[in-house]
Design an enzyme around this catalytic site. Structure first.
Site, PDB file in Angstrom:
ATOM      1  N   GLN A 113     -17.356 -24.755 -27.091  1.00 40.36           N
ATOM      2  CA  GLN A 113     -15.940 -24.486 -27.321  1.00 40.36           C
ATOM      3  C   GLN A 113     -15.073 -25.681 -26.896  1.00 40.36           C
ATOM      4  O   GLN A 113     -14.046 -25.530 -26.237  1.00 40.36           O
ATOM      5  CB  GLN A 113     -15.510 -23.219 -26.577  1.00 40.36           C
ATOM      6  N   SER A 114     -15.467 -26.859 -27.317  1.00 43.36           N
ATOM      7  CA  SER A 114     -14.767 -28.082 -26.905  1.00 43.36           C
ATOM      8  C   SER A 114     -13.439 -28.248 -27.632  1.00 43.36           C
ATOM      9  O   SER A 114     -13.384 -28.345 -28.865  1.00 43.36           O
ATOM     10  CB  SER A 114     -15.649 -29.301 -27.183  1.00 43.36           C
ATOM     11  N   ASN A 115     -12.366 -28.316 -26.859  1.00 40.55           N
ATOM     12  CA  ASN A 115     -11.056 -28.652 -27.423  1.00 40.55           C
ATOM     13  C   ASN A 115     -11.039 -30.097 -27.924  1.00 40.55           C
ATOM     14  O   ASN A 115     -10.437 -30.408 -28.949  1.00 40.55           O
ATOM     15  CB  ASN A 115      -9.968 -28.474 -26.371  1.00 40.55           C
TER      16      ASN A 115
ATOM     17  N   VAL B  48     -13.502 -31.897 -29.141  1.00 46.45           N
ATOM     18  CA  VAL B  48     -14.209 -32.032 -30.420  1.00 46.45           C
ATOM     19  C   VAL B  48     -13.296 -31.595 -31.563  1.00 46.45           C
ATOM     20  O   VAL B  48     -13.187 -32.274 -32.592  1.00 46.45           O
ATOM     21  CB  VAL B  48     -15.521 -31.227 -30.397  1.00 46.45           C
TER      22      VAL B  48
END
Length: 335
Positions: free
Chosen positions: A75-77, A79
């Site tokens: 859940q990388s912001n 990325v």
């Protein structure tokens, strides 16, 4: 600081708002709380990584890159924001996702940031928790170079000296806002993870002799490692700027609010998210700003700060991640 020396693309409408949180301040009985709205940085719902990407993508374009590669948690912001900026500048983009949070929850694995990644057509490679992601990033870059691409590698969170320039710029922006408002800032508090936001702020504030302490609320590592990472990057950022050495004591992190680990929700995080939503109509995220605010709230309740202080909470964005934790947060809101 003469930041125009560095390649940069314009992504944000600046300055982002600096708002007084009247209702939250009254609810807590002081100190006076302000919020720097870096969740409103335009691209792909915004967030702090857009600040870093102004310099990182500027550098990539200056170097003739054709394919940007980065990495982060599922859940990388970072990325999500990197993919969006690459789309804007017609750069190919790939991302490596580490499954740091052990879950089969479909909201986490397919919703939130992952949904937006998929909508943008981002190429994703998945890796188990504990993978050496820096090595995996280098390997992906080598693979792309062998295929004729000119890769540009961005570390997790965009946290290298070039990326941290984005928050050196914010240091200058925030002090200018405060000066125009006649506001004396006593301290800045924010969530700290990959180190780039805090390192850039500390390096920038140190370079302009602002005299404003920064407290990072940790989201992953223990205090000694977090502070060491931030100080090392702050020193490298200051060197890139041609600024003064960064004193070790300028780097402060409180890592008591991580809970069971990175990305694992806590009751205090949920309370902070709900409290901000219900007092100020502002949404935090479950991984970074929610835990950062939970730390600030607890420290206020423990009388860690003077009641007459002006504290600025830097909102780093990431609200898209709320949808990856829907069941947990719905239950907390109902309770």
């Amino acid at each position: 600081m003469h930041l125009s020396r560095f390649p940069r693309v314009k992504l944000c409408q600046t300055p982002t708002p600096l708002e007084k949180m009247e209702n939250l301040t009254a609810h807590l009985g002081g100190p006076t709380l302000w919020i720097k709205r870096d969740d409103l940085t335009n691209v792909a719902t915004g967030g702090n990584k857009v600040r870093k990407l102004e310099f990182l993508i500027g550098d990539a374009l200056a170097k003739g890159a054709t394919h940007v590669v980065t990495q982060g948690a599922v859940q990388s912001n970072h990325v999500r924001q990197t993919a969006a900026v690459c789309a804007k500048f017609k750069l190919k983009c790939s991302a490596l996702l580490e499954h740091r949070v052990q879950t089969n929850d479909s909201d986490y694995l397919q919703g939130g940031n992952v949904l937006m990644d998929n909508l943008m057509g981002l190429h994703l490679d998945h890796f188990p928790a504990g993978t050496d992601m820096a090595a995996a990033l280098e390997a992906k870059g080598a693979e792309l170079a062998a295929a004729g691409e000119k890769p540009y590698l961005i570390p997790g969170g965009g946290s290298n000296p070039i990326g941290a320039l984005g928050y050196a710029a914010v240091a200058l922006e925030l002090v200018n806002q405060a000066n125009e408002m006649g506001l004396k800032i006593d301290r800045i508090v924010h969530a700290t993870g990959s180190a780039g936001t805090q390192a850039g702020l500390v390096a920038g504030l140190n370079a302009i002799n602002a005299g404003i302490p920064v407290l990072g609320i940790g989201t992953r590592l223990p205090q000694d490692r977090q502070e060491a990472n931030v100080h090392k990057l702050a020193e490298a950022t200051s060197a890139l700027l041609g600024g003064p050495a960064v004193p070790r004591e300028a780097v402060m992190a409180n890592c008591d609010y991580v809970g069971e680990g990175y990305g694992i929700p806590t009751k205090a995080m949920a309370e902070a998210v709900i409290l901000l939503a219900r007092t100020e109509g502002i949404f935090l995220d479950p991984v970074y700003s929610g835990k950062g605010m939970s730390g600030l709230l607890d420290l206020i309740r423990k009388n860690h700060f003077n009641k007459d202080e002006n504290i600025v909470f830097l909102h780093t964005g990431g609200q898209v991640g709320l949808f990856g934790y829907a069941d947990y947060l719905n239950a907390a809101a109902a309770a």
